[in-house]
Scaffold this motif. Structure first.
Motif, PDB file in Angstrom:
ATOM      1  N   ARG A 228       0.706  -1.102   0.012  1.00 26.83           N
ATOM      2  CA  ARG A 228      -0.039   0.073   0.083  1.00 26.83           C
ATOM      3  C   ARG A 228       0.982   1.219   0.027  1.00 26.83           C
ATOM      4  O   ARG A 228       0.728   2.195  -0.771  1.00 26.83           O
ATOM      5  N   SER A 229       1.850   1.299   0.861  1.00 25.97           N
ATOM      6  CA  SER A 229       2.883   2.327   0.951  1.00 25.97           C
ATOM      7  C   SER A 229       3.557   2.665  -0.489  1.00 25.97           C
ATOM      8  O   SER A 229       3.744   3.704  -0.812  1.00 25.97           O
ATOM      9  N   HIS A 230       3.968   1.541  -0.926  1.00 26.01           N
ATOM     10  CA  HIS A 230       4.674   1.599  -2.202  1.00 26.01           C
ATOM     11  C   HIS A 230       3.936   2.368  -3.231  1.00 26.01           C
ATOM     12  O   HIS A 230       4.458   3.125  -4.262  1.00 26.01           O
ATOM     13  N   PHE A 231       2.470   1.935  -3.411  1.00 22.54           N
ATOM     14  CA  PHE A 231       1.666   2.371  -4.305  1.00 22.54           C
ATOM     15  C   PHE A 231       1.405   4.007  -4.147  1.00 22.54           C
ATOM     16  O   PHE A 231       1.497   4.628  -4.916  1.00 22.54           O
ATOM     17  N   LEU A 232       1.109   4.290  -2.902  1.00 21.10           N
ATOM     18  CA  LEU A 232       0.935   5.660  -2.555  1.00 21.10           C
ATOM     19  C   LEU A 232       2.173   6.523  -2.950  1.00 21.10           C
ATOM     20  O   LEU A 232       2.289   7.523  -3.514  1.00 21.10           O
ATOM     21  N   ASP A 233       3.728   6.092  -2.506  1.00 24.69           N
ATOM     22  CA  ASP A 233       4.759   6.752  -2.626  1.00 24.69           C
ATOM     23  C   ASP A 233       5.233   7.071  -4.029  1.00 24.69           C
ATOM     24  O   ASP A 233       5.675   8.086  -4.458  1.00 24.69           O
ATOM     25  N   THR A 234       4.773   5.872  -4.758  1.00 20.26           N
ATOM     26  CA  THR A 234       5.203   5.902  -6.409  1.00 20.26           C
ATOM     27  C   THR A 234       4.384   6.578  -7.052  1.00 20.26           C
ATOM     28  O   THR A 234       4.540   7.281  -8.221  1.00 20.26           O
ATOM     29  N   MET A 235       3.005   6.537  -6.976  1.00 18.31           N
ATOM     30  CA  MET A 235       1.659   6.892  -8.051  1.00 18.31           C
ATOM     31  C   MET A 235       1.187   7.975  -7.352  1.00 18.31           C
ATOM     32  O   MET A 235       0.756   9.021  -8.159  1.00 18.31           O
ATOM     33  N   LEU A 240      -8.470   8.832  -4.045  1.00 22.97           N
ATOM     34  CA  LEU A 240      -8.676   7.673  -3.512  1.00 22.97           C
ATOM     35  C   LEU A 240     -10.179   7.719  -2.691  1.00 22.97           C
ATOM     36  O   LEU A 240     -10.610   8.874  -2.265  1.00 22.97           O
ATOM     37  N   PRO A 241     -10.627   6.766  -2.326  1.00 22.89           N
ATOM     38  CA  PRO A 241     -11.845   6.655  -1.781  1.00 22.89           C
ATOM     39  C   PRO A 241     -11.882   7.175  -0.480  1.00 22.89           C
ATOM     40  O   PRO A 241     -10.701   7.291   0.260  1.00 22.89           O
ATOM     41  N   ASN A 242     -12.853   7.717   0.013  1.00 25.78           N
ATOM     42  CA  ASN A 242     -12.732   8.440   1.552  1.00 25.78           C
ATOM     43  C   ASN A 242     -12.552   7.174   2.615  1.00 25.78           C
ATOM     44  O   ASN A 242     -12.969   6.360   2.480  1.00 25.78           O
ATOM     45  N   GLY A 243     -11.219   7.719   3.377  1.00 24.37           N
ATOM     46  CA  GLY A 243     -10.986   6.537   4.454  1.00 24.37           C
ATOM     47  C   GLY A 243      -9.962   5.528   4.012  1.00 24.37           C
ATOM     48  O   GLY A 243      -9.686   4.746   4.807  1.00 24.37           O
ATOM     49  N   TRP A 244      -9.659   5.489   2.568  1.00 26.68           N
ATOM     50  CA  TRP A 244      -8.438   4.674   2.242  1.00 26.68           C
ATOM     51  C   TRP A 244      -7.084   5.141   2.680  1.00 26.68           C
ATOM     52  O   TRP A 244      -6.798   6.071   2.593  1.00 26.68           O
ATOM     53  N   ASN A 245      -6.578   4.223   3.409  1.00 22.27           N
ATOM     54  CA  ASN A 245      -5.114   4.405   3.843  1.00 22.27           C
ATOM     55  C   ASN A 245      -4.318   3.169   4.028  1.00 22.27           C
ATOM     56  O   ASN A 245      -4.590   2.022   4.001  1.00 22.27           O
ATOM     57  N   VAL A 246      -3.029   3.334   4.467  1.00 26.29           N
ATOM     58  CA  VAL A 246      -1.937   2.261   4.674  1.00 26.29           C
ATOM     59  C   VAL A 246      -2.602   1.290   5.641  1.00 26.29           C
ATOM     60  O   VAL A 246      -2.513   0.000   5.577  1.00 26.29           O
TER      61      VAL A 246
END
Length: 255
Positions: A228-235, A240-246
């Protein structure tokens, strides 16, 4: 616009909102006499389910999902992206595999393809860390395609004897692979391919199995969060939908 989410509400017999489903799945319940249609966007079950879906979970699971790429915001050429690659998740314990919906997000094809190339770099690092060389299945959708063919073949040839829950499970898998609801023609076309395939000669994914086989129970959650972190950091997704997090949203039961 390619619509991934129809956002049709499914209610329990007592009127509690359980989840959202697509048009085809809603129609399937109604045609089989398992639900009644309250409106174009709402159906209500006519049987008592084993659980109340996501009724008691975080609000995340009951919100309508926008049909747009979470990275760039376009509504065109959408597909479903699995945050944790299938080559790993297929070897997860069943209780984790059945809670994978949170880690499926809509991406347009250009953003999806861009991230797959980036993700390959992370897979290479995992290959070194776990001494698990990458293989064909780790780098494309071949194994998932074979699974779709087998499930389509089962639906076409064993329709009358399929338990409702099993049909929904297989249909959802095909839907995730296509990035849209499959038509009857889609399923028949995939089913026909089964006659040309000797499944026993295809082998199984080695890289993902080798990596996951070395996990302790405590390793799964950090592994999922790392992707999840990799996707957030790279893209750097902006939609994102409300509330989506690592950390992820808690959930208890499914239908």
């Amino acid at each position: 616009m390619s619509e991934l989410y129809n956002n049709i509400s499914m209610l329990s017999p007592c009127g509690k909102k359980m989840c959202h489903v697509g048009k085809r799945k809603a129609n399937w319940y109604v045609k089989r006499g398992l639900a009644k249609r309250l409106s174009s966007q709402t159906i209500q079950l006519l049987f008592e389910p084993k659980a109340l879906g996501h009724h008691d979970d975080a609000a995340y699971y009951l919100q309508p999902m926008p049909n747009r790429c979470v990275v760039c915001g376009t509504s065109n050429n959408l597909s479903r992206h699995h945050i944790v690659p299938h080559c790993y998740r297929m070897f997860f314990p069943e209780e984790l595999k059945c809670h994978s919906w949170y880690d499926i997000l809509p991406l347009c094809r250009p953003c999806h393809d861009e991230y797959e190339l980036i993700a390959l770099g992370k897979k290479k690092l995992l290959a070194e860390q776990y001494q698990a060389p990458l293989d064909l299945y780790s780098c494309n959708d071949l194994y998932e395609l074979v699974s779709v063919i087998k499930k389509s073949h089962t639906i076409v040839n064993h329709w009358d004897n399929l338990p409702s829950a099993k049909f929904v499970e297989m249909f959802t898998y095909i839907e995730d692979f296509l990035g849209r609801e499959p038509t009857d023609d889609d399923i028949r076309a995939y089913a026909k391919l089964a006659r040309n395939i000797k499944f026993e000669n295809l082998g199984i994914p080695k890289h993902g199995e080798a990596v996951v086989s070395k996990f302790e129970v405590s390793d799964f959650e950090p592994f999922i969060k790392a992707w999840r972190s990799h996707f957030l950091d790279t893209m750097k997704p902006r939609f994102l939908p409300n509330g989506w997090n690592v950390a992820g949203a808690p959930q208890k039961e499914k239908i």
